[in-house]
Design a protein around this motif. Structure first.
Motif, PDB file in Angstrom:
ATOM      1  N   PRO A  50      44.586  42.958  68.951  1.00  0.00           N
ATOM      2  CA  PRO A  50      45.668  43.402  68.065  1.00  0.00           C
ATOM      3  C   PRO A  50      46.222  44.790  68.365  1.00  0.00           C
ATOM      4  O   PRO A  50      47.362  45.079  68.023  1.00  0.00           O
ATOM      5  CB  PRO A  50      45.028  43.363  66.676  1.00  0.00           C
ATOM      6  CG  PRO A  50      43.567  43.469  66.925  1.00  0.00           C
ATOM      7  CD  PRO A  50      43.330  42.806  68.262  1.00  0.00           C
ATOM      8  N   ASP A  51      45.443  45.648  69.018  1.00  0.00           N
ATOM      9  CA  ASP A  51      45.921  47.000  69.316  1.00  0.00           C
ATOM     10  C   ASP A  51      46.861  47.029  70.517  1.00  0.00           C
ATOM     11  O   ASP A  51      47.611  47.985  70.682  1.00  0.00           O
ATOM     12  CB  ASP A  51      44.734  47.937  69.583  1.00  0.00           C
ATOM     13  CG  ASP A  51      43.863  48.122  68.349  1.00  0.00           C
ATOM     14  OD1 ASP A  51      44.399  47.990  67.226  1.00  0.00           O
ATOM     15  OD2 ASP A  51      42.657  48.385  68.506  1.00  0.00           O
ATOM     16  N   ASN A  52      46.819  45.990  71.356  1.00  0.00           N
ATOM     17  CA  ASN A  52      47.591  46.013  72.602  1.00  0.00           C
ATOM     18  C   ASN A  52      48.557  44.851  72.784  1.00  0.00           C
ATOM     19  O   ASN A  52      49.254  44.801  73.789  1.00  0.00           O
ATOM     20  CB  ASN A  52      46.641  46.044  73.802  1.00  0.00           C
ATOM     21  CG  ASN A  52      45.820  47.310  73.834  1.00  0.00           C
ATOM     22  OD1 ASN A  52      46.351  48.406  73.703  1.00  0.00           O
ATOM     23  ND2 ASN A  52      44.517  47.158  73.962  1.00  0.00           N
ATOM     24  N   SER A  53      48.595  43.897  71.856  1.00  0.00           N
ATOM     25  CA  SER A  53      49.471  42.740  72.057  1.00  0.00           C
ATOM     26  C   SER A  53      50.164  42.321  70.767  1.00  0.00           C
ATOM     27  O   SER A  53      49.666  42.572  69.672  1.00  0.00           O
ATOM     28  CB  SER A  53      48.680  41.558  72.630  1.00  0.00           C
ATOM     29  OG  SER A  53      47.728  41.101  71.704  1.00  0.00           O
ATOM     30  N   SER A  54      51.318  41.692  70.946  1.00  0.00           N
ATOM     31  CA  SER A  54      52.064  41.123  69.821  1.00  0.00           C
ATOM     32  C   SER A  54      52.846  39.923  70.349  1.00  0.00           C
ATOM     33  O   SER A  54      53.082  39.796  71.551  1.00  0.00           O
ATOM     34  CB  SER A  54      53.014  42.155  69.213  1.00  0.00           C
ATOM     35  OG  SER A  54      53.967  42.569  70.167  1.00  0.00           O
ATOM     36  N   VAL A  55      53.251  39.048  69.457  1.00  0.00           N
ATOM     37  CA  VAL A  55      53.986  37.854  69.857  1.00  0.00           C
ATOM     38  C   VAL A  55      55.424  38.249  70.191  1.00  0.00           C
ATOM     39  O   VAL A  55      56.135  38.798  69.346  1.00  0.00           O
ATOM     40  CB  VAL A  55      53.986  36.797  68.739  1.00  0.00           C
ATOM     41  CG1 VAL A  55      54.774  35.572  69.161  1.00  0.00           C
ATOM     42  CG2 VAL A  55      52.574  36.421  68.354  1.00  0.00           C
ATOM     43  N   ALA A  56      55.838  37.998  71.426  1.00  0.00           N
ATOM     44  CA  ALA A  56      57.227  38.224  71.820  1.00  0.00           C
ATOM     45  C   ALA A  56      58.056  37.007  71.447  1.00  0.00           C
ATOM     46  O   ALA A  56      59.146  37.127  70.886  1.00  0.00           O
ATOM     47  CB  ALA A  56      57.327  38.522  73.310  1.00  0.00           C
ATOM     48  N   SER A  57      57.538  35.808  71.748  1.00  0.00           N
ATOM     49  CA  SER A  57      58.220  34.562  71.388  1.00  0.00           C
ATOM     50  C   SER A  57      57.298  33.379  71.627  1.00  0.00           C
ATOM     51  O   SER A  57      56.285  33.488  72.308  1.00  0.00           O
ATOM     52  CB  SER A  57      59.510  34.380  72.186  1.00  0.00           C
ATOM     53  OG  SER A  57      59.220  34.150  73.557  1.00  0.00           O
TER      54      SER A  57
END
Length: 68
Positions: A50-57
């Motif tokens: 969670p500190d380094n990634s997020s949903v782009a699509s």
């Protein structure tokens, strides 16, 4: 005749410090998945870091077979 052949989902995750998104594909997904459920899958994948990634699509790819 038009027959559903396969549905795939591809999660694209934005990673801190990386220009291109990281992709993960899931084959043989149920036909016509709910949009909220598809996005929830992306959120689950992003929660592993969670500190380094997020949903782009999320990309849904559907294949149909046309026969006579």
């Amino acid at each position: 005749m038009k027959l559903h052949k396969q549905t795939k989902l591809t999660a694209q995750l934005a990673i801190v410090g990386e220009e291109k998104p990281q992709k993960q594909t899931f084959a043989n997904v149920i036909e016509n998945p709910d949009g909220a459920t598809v996005m929830a899958l992306g959120d689950i994948l992003a929660s592993f870091d969670p500190d380094n990634s997020s949903v782009a699509s999320m990309i849904e790819t559907v294949e149909f077979e046309h026969t006579n």
